[in-house]
Design a protein around this motif. Structure first.
Motif, short mmCIF file in Angstrom:
data_model
loop_
_atom_site.label_atom_id
_atom_site.label_comp_id
_atom_site.label_asym_id
_atom_site.label_seq_id
_atom_site.Cartn_x
_atom_site.Cartn_y
_atom_site.Cartn_z
N TYR A 130 50.09 68.13 -22.84
CA TYR A 130 50.22 66.73 -23.23
C TYR A 130 50.85 66.63 -24.62
O TYR A 130 50.20 66.27 -25.60
N PRO A 131 52.14 66.94 -24.71
CA PRO A 131 52.78 66.94 -26.03
C PRO A 131 52.96 65.54 -26.63
O PRO A 131 53.10 65.41 -27.84
N VAL A 132 52.96 64.51 -25.79
CA VAL A 132 53.12 63.13 -26.28
C VAL A 132 51.78 62.42 -26.18
O VAL A 132 51.17 62.37 -25.11
N LEU A 133 51.31 61.87 -27.32
CA LEU A 133 50.04 61.14 -27.38
C LEU A 133 50.31 59.76 -27.96
O LEU A 133 50.69 59.63 -29.13
N LEU A 134 50.10 58.72 -27.16
CA LEU A 134 50.46 57.36 -27.58
C LEU A 134 49.27 56.42 -27.43
O LEU A 134 48.47 56.54 -26.51
N SER A 135 49.20 55.44 -28.35
CA SER A 135 48.26 54.33 -28.21
C SER A 135 48.85 53.12 -28.90
O SER A 135 50.00 53.14 -29.39
N ASN A 136 48.07 52.03 -28.98
CA ASN A 136 48.59 50.79 -29.54
C ASN A 136 48.84 50.89 -31.03
O ASN A 136 48.14 51.61 -31.74
N GLY A 137 49.81 50.11 -31.50
CA GLY A 137 50.00 49.92 -32.93
C GLY A 137 50.92 50.91 -33.59
O GLY A 137 51.96 51.29 -33.04
N HIS A 175 46.21 69.45 -30.15
CA HIS A 175 46.74 68.64 -31.25
C HIS A 175 46.15 67.23 -31.14
O HIS A 175 45.43 66.91 -30.20
N TYR A 176 46.46 66.40 -32.15
CA TYR A 176 45.90 65.06 -32.18
C TYR A 176 46.93 64.07 -32.71
O TYR A 176 47.90 64.44 -33.38
N ALA A 177 46.70 62.82 -32.39
CA ALA A 177 47.48 61.71 -32.95
C ALA A 177 46.53 60.54 -33.19
O ALA A 177 45.66 60.26 -32.36
N LYS A 178 46.70 59.89 -34.34
CA LYS A 178 45.84 58.77 -34.70
C LYS A 178 46.69 57.50 -34.80
O LYS A 178 47.72 57.48 -35.50
N TRP A 179 46.27 56.46 -34.11
CA TRP A 179 47.00 55.19 -34.06
C TRP A 179 46.12 54.07 -34.58
O TRP A 179 44.91 54.05 -34.34
N HIS A 180 46.75 53.13 -35.27
CA HIS A 180 46.03 51.97 -35.78
C HIS A 180 46.81 50.70 -35.45
O HIS A 180 48.00 50.60 -35.74
N ASP A 181 46.12 49.77 -34.81
CA ASP A 181 46.72 48.47 -34.51
C ASP A 181 46.14 47.45 -35.48
O ASP A 181 44.94 47.14 -35.42
N PRO A 182 46.94 46.90 -36.39
CA PRO A 182 46.39 45.99 -37.41
C PRO A 182 46.03 44.61 -36.87
O PRO A 182 45.41 43.83 -37.58
N PHE A 183 46.44 44.32 -35.63
CA PHE A 183 46.18 42.99 -35.07
C PHE A 183 44.96 43.02 -34.16
O PHE A 183 44.82 43.91 -33.31
N ARG A 184 44.09 42.04 -34.33
CA ARG A 184 42.94 41.94 -33.45
C ARG A 184 43.41 41.69 -32.01
O ARG A 184 44.33 40.91 -31.79
N LEU A 203 55.27 44.88 -35.26
CA LEU A 203 54.81 46.25 -35.45
C LEU A 203 55.97 47.14 -35.88
O LEU A 203 57.15 46.79 -35.68
N GLU A 204 55.63 48.30 -36.44
CA GLU A 204 56.68 49.23 -36.86
C GLU A 204 57.47 49.75 -35.68
O GLU A 204 58.64 50.06 -35.80
N ARG A 205 56.81 49.86 -34.52
CA ARG A 205 57.49 50.35 -33.33
C ARG A 205 57.03 49.57 -32.11
O ARG A 205 55.98 48.95 -32.10
N GLY A 235 52.13 46.53 -28.25
CA GLY A 235 53.01 47.58 -28.79
C GLY A 235 53.24 48.76 -27.88
O GLY A 235 54.08 49.61 -28.17
N LEU A 236 52.48 48.87 -26.77
CA LEU A 236 52.60 50.00 -25.84
C LEU A 236 52.58 49.47 -24.41
O LEU A 236 51.55 49.48 -23.74
N ASN A 237 53.71 48.97 -23.98
CA ASN A 237 53.79 48.41 -22.62
C ASN A 237 53.89 49.53 -21.60
O ASN A 237 54.70 50.45 -21.75
N ILE A 238 53.05 49.46 -20.56
CA ILE A 238 53.11 50.43 -19.48
C ILE A 238 53.72 49.73 -18.27
O ILE A 238 53.27 48.66 -17.86
N PHE A 239 54.76 50.36 -17.71
CA PHE A 239 55.57 49.75 -16.66
C PHE A 239 55.51 50.57 -15.37
O PHE A 239 55.44 51.81 -15.41
N ASN A 240 55.60 49.88 -14.27
CA ASN A 240 55.96 50.53 -13.02
C ASN A 240 57.41 51.01 -13.16
O ASN A 240 58.26 50.29 -13.68
#
Length: 908
Positions: free
Chosen positions: A163-170, A183-192, A258-260, A278-283
């Protein structure tokens, strides 16, 4: 009387009612999630900052949870007393500190066993989530409701090689290596955000990236993630995303925050796409497109769906729903926005009209039928058993029409002001449909919307499609013309009595020769200034509007642009419809005149006979006058090719069925096929000329004009192959087969294959075999291969047998929603003559598949269950067999609540 024994034997379902809404007893201000991702056992540590809601009665904290293994619960770092009851984690005796308390919950789940595709699941070795509407409770215990909005910080940990790619919101705030190859990745979404907008993705993915600078000067990174090997199919999705961002800035002044912004595609997905912040999942079908594998329709759909999900960033994410009854607050508004976006991207007025017609055809064929069936519900429902069943065309498409009527009543500038006020008041909140309507009205206090707002909001509370009856009366002596309107809404389940709706009707008048007339409306204040068009606002059961200075009896053009989602009844003769077909300046009503004329002819022919073995299909359905009118359309060089294609398309079998009280699907099919063959014969020279003029479209471009030329060429080839099937001529099937082999794009290739398959020509079989060989490794293209065969005309009653054979094909997989839809749904929903068999075998096949899917994926099963919504309208013997199939499904012991709600409502 209907026997309801099977229904009564079922467990009484729990019903959620809008009137019972209460604010949450607690707020969750922050959420810190840590995932240790493993397919068989994912560990989730959930740390929350929780506080009591002082506006709610004091009660225990009840957190939703489903399919979770609970390992630990701590309150302020100490063990806490709790109990599990009815899918809830209940905690009592909690600290009463106004600042709140820390709640820590540790659970595990099994993503690789999750065939529901709700919550956290694994698809082809990659982790995905789907949390709307109530999937987050399958990830951790939580207040899984949209009015609880929190700030999320998410840490993902996993094996780096797998799992080389780790994604979440923000925004990505930290990443690094861990021991043991992890490995790890930390994500922060500033919007409620509410929990339904949470997302994570982890797997072996590659990305197309683009840096952009917004109008406000901020720079952003755009990423489209797909599986290795699909990267070259992502350019159109990326360009659609860039266009969406620019359009929202220009049209509504809304910017990317968002930045991305990330899009990720998966082939195992119940929905089309999901707007997670910030992280749209599509068919995959709404991301992957190139000319070799995607049709013009696919390119258009990618652009539309990418736009839709991006626009949700503001209309759905920044302002969200207070509760799920308000679903159309975000979906209806965002569908309206994506429709406007698509029309603006189309360019020309003609191309915009084509898009509008396509949207209305969907509404009329599917939503009007829903309004007339057992699942009829208001745009804002009053109750539900399973919220997933209310992701419907009523919520989406009819909801968009309600927003469009607001736009019509206040104008473009007024609507923009209203949307700005809506965001000024409610950004960061969970609100209601009433809040949106109030903002539009308050920003336009002099508008008809503001004056009639309480009544206008009946569109949110009343189910059913209004029927508007128009009668015109010309007074030659006074030189006035009066249009009198009445409106009625038929009873729907739970709503026997209806109140008048507010209905904006765009109207114009034409002379008998087709010349537009100036409208001077008489009002209490006198005669209004002349205009070529007027928007009349119908709000009573009976209303009359009088126009002055009308020297001759005019032909009215009513409901221009389809200004309201209603059924219009007016007694226009063939001569008047012909005038509008030839001269109406409104493209929608010009198309509509042809459709109404064709519908009248087809329904008359359907009612003139039956589909028994003794009664031959009606050979002549369309009179020469009608055919001549269509001939002029085909010969008109000023008309856009896509518009000509729509004008030459007869009303569908499903739409014709909707106009009848008693439906014989076989008879409808016979008559429409006879009319189609008649058009093929009578217009053969024109079809040949169209083919010669449009067959070579040059280098492939998916723009509206090029797509229109390909569509009209396809219609011509289809008609010529249909004619060849009657005459035995081998020339046009040969040309179709050659086009199939030589095509430089999927649109032309599939159109040629469709012409052969629908004509039933022997060349269809080798072409289908060749198509499979060419694209056996392209999942989305194979979906087209399955769908084409499942929806092909039922030659000799062999359609069902063909579908049953295809279900045994090595490439068929019932667990994949796209594949199930491409074969089973195409057969039951898009091939009425093959599905509705006199022996009932089609219905038994439907029941088999609903039962099988129910055990795998309840959401997909419930959507298939709706294929028999209108069974009570069927003629015998269809009706008897359909009821037997419905009762067989109802008798299943382990029926999901998704499916049970559909079946029970159908049988009531």
């Amino acid at each position: 009387m209907t026997d309801n024994t099977l229904i009564a034997a079922a467990v009484e379902p729990s019903v959620v009612r809008r009137q019972d809404y209460l604010p949450p007893a607690f707020w969750i201000d922050t959420v810190d999630l840590c995932f240790d991702l493993e397919p068989a056992k994912t560990r989730v540590l959930n740390k929350m900052r929780v506080r009591r809601n002082p506006a709610a009665p004091e009660q225990p904290l009840r957190l939703h949870g489903e399919a979770l293994n609970l390992a630990r619960v701590l309150v302020n770092g100490q063990g806490a007393s709790f109990k599990l009851e009815d899918g809830l984690l209940v905690l009592s005796n909690l600290p009463d500190d106004e600042a709140g308390f820390d709640l820590e919950i540790f659970t595990t789940c099994q993503p690789d066993k999750n065939t529901l595709l709700s919550g956290l699941f694994v698809s082809q070795g990659t982790f995905f989530t789907q949390c709307e509407a109530e999937g987050f409770r399958r990830i951790t215990y939580f207040l899984d409701r949209p009015d609880v909005m929190s700030v999320y910080t998410v840490t993902l940990r996993a094996d780096k090689a797998a799992y080389p790619v780790l994604l979440s919101n923000g925004n990505l705030v930290e990443q690094g290596e861990l021991e043991g190859g992890r490995h790890y990745a930390k994500w922060h979404d500033p919007f409620r955000k509410p929990s339904y907008l949470f997302a994570l993705v982890a797997g072996q993915l590659v990305a197309r990236e683009q840096h952009i600078k917004a109008r406000n000067g901020c720079e952003h990174l755009l990423q489209v993630y797909v599986r290795p090997g699909d990267l070259e199919k992502t350019e159109h999705a990326m360009q659609s995303l860039i266009a969406s961002i620019a359009w929202d800035e220009t049209r509504f002044g809304l910017h990317l925050d968002l930045e991305r912004f990330m899009i990720v595609a998966t082939s195992d997905f119940n929905m089309g796409a999901m707007e997670n912040k910030g992280l749209n999942i599509f068919n995959t079908k709404y991301v992957l497109a190139n000319q070799a594998t995607a049709t013009d329709t696919d390119f258009s759909n990618v652009e539309s769906v990418v736009g839709h999900e991006y626009f949700h960033n503001w209309t759905g994410n920044r302002i969200t729903c207070r509760d799920w009854f308000q679903l159309s607050l975000k979906e209806g508004l965002t569908v309206f926005r994506d429709q406007e976006f698509s029309m603006d991207m189309a360019g020309s007025d003609s191309a915009r009209a084509v898009k509008r017609i396509e949207d209305v055809r969907l509404l009329r064929t599917v939503q009007f039928a829903e309004d007339a069936g057992p699942m009829a519900h208001p745009v804002r429902p009053d109750s539900y058993q399973e919220i997933n069943n209310f992701y419907t065309v009523t919520i989406y498409e009819k909801g968009a029409e309600v927003v469009r009527m607001m736009h019509t009543l206040v104008g473009e500038a007024g609507f923009r002001k209203g949307v700005s006020l809506y965001f000024e008041r409610h950004d960061g909140q969970a609100v209601t449909c009433d809040d949106f309507a109030q903002a539009i009205a308050d920003a336009n206090p002099e508008s008809e919307l503001a004056r009639l707002l309480p009544q206008f909001k009946r569109w949110y509370s009343q189910a059913g499609t209004p029927h508007v009856y128009a009668v015109g009366q010309h007074d030659a002596a006074a030189q006035t013309y009066t249009l009198t309107f009445t409106q009625k809404i038929k009873p729907t389940p739970g709503q026997p009595d209806k109140q008048p709706a507010v209905i904006p009707l765009r109207v114009a008048l034409f002379s008998a020769s087709g010349q537009p007339l100036q409208l001077q409306l008489q009002s209490a204040e006198g005669i209004e200034p002349a205009a070529s068009e007027h928007t009349l606002v119908l709000h009573d059961s009976l209303q009359a509007f009088t126009f002055a200075n009308v020297p001759e009896a005019p032909i009215p053009s009513i409901l221009r642009g389809f200004s309201a989602p209603v059924v219009l009844h007016q007694n226009l003769g063939d001569e008047a419809l012909e005038v509008l077909l030839e001269h109406d300046s409104d493209p929608f009503n010009r198309w509509e005149a042809g459709q109404q004329w064709a519908q009248r002819l087809l329904l008359a022919a359907i009612g003139a006979g039956d589909a028994s073995a003794e009664a031959a299909p009606t050979p002549t359905v369309l009179p020469e006058r009608f055919i001549d009118a269509l001939r002029q359309v085909l010969r008109d060089p000023q008309l856009d090719a896509a518009f000509q294609d729509l004008m030459l398309t007869l009303p569908s079998e499903a739409y014709l069925a909707e106009q009848l009280d008693v439906v014989d699907p076989q008879r409808i099919h016979q008559v429409r096929q006879a009319a189609q063959r008649q058009l093929a014969r009578a217009l053969a020279p024109e079809w040949q000329a169209v083919w010669e003029a449009h067959q070579d479209t040059g280098a492939y471009r998916p723009d509206a004009q090029s797509a229109g030329r390909r569509a009209l060429a396809a219609k011509a080839l289809f008609m010529l192959c249909l004619l060849a099937a009657e005459t035995g001529d081998a020339v046009w099937p040969g040309k179709a087969y050659q086009r199939f082999k030589d095509a430089g794009n999927m649109t032309d290739r599939l159109n040629a294959l469709t012409a052969l398959v629908h004509a039933g020509h022997p060349l269809a079989e080798p072409a289908l075999t060749r198509f499979h060989q060419l694209f056996k490794n392209e999942a989305l293209v194979l979906d087209k291969w399955f769908q084409l065969q499942a929806s092909a005309p039922d030659a000799g009653g062999r359609g069902l047998h063909k579908v049953q054979q295809l279900m045994q094909h090595a490439d068929f997989n019932l667990k994949n929603p796209n594949r199930a839809r491409s074969l089973i749904f195409a057969f039951t929903n898009a091939n009425p003559a093959a599905f509705h068999r006199e022996d009932g075998a089609g219905y038994q096949f439907w029941a088999d598949q609903v039962i099988a899917l129910n055990a795998i994926n309840a959401q997909v099963a419930a959507r298939l269950a709706r294929a028999l919504d209108a069974w009570r309208k069927l003629d015998e013997p269809f009706r008897h067999h359909a009821e037997a199939a419905l009762r067989r499904v109802a008798a299943q012991d382990k029926l999901s609540k998704d499916v049970r709600e559909i079946i029970e409502k159908a049988l009531v």
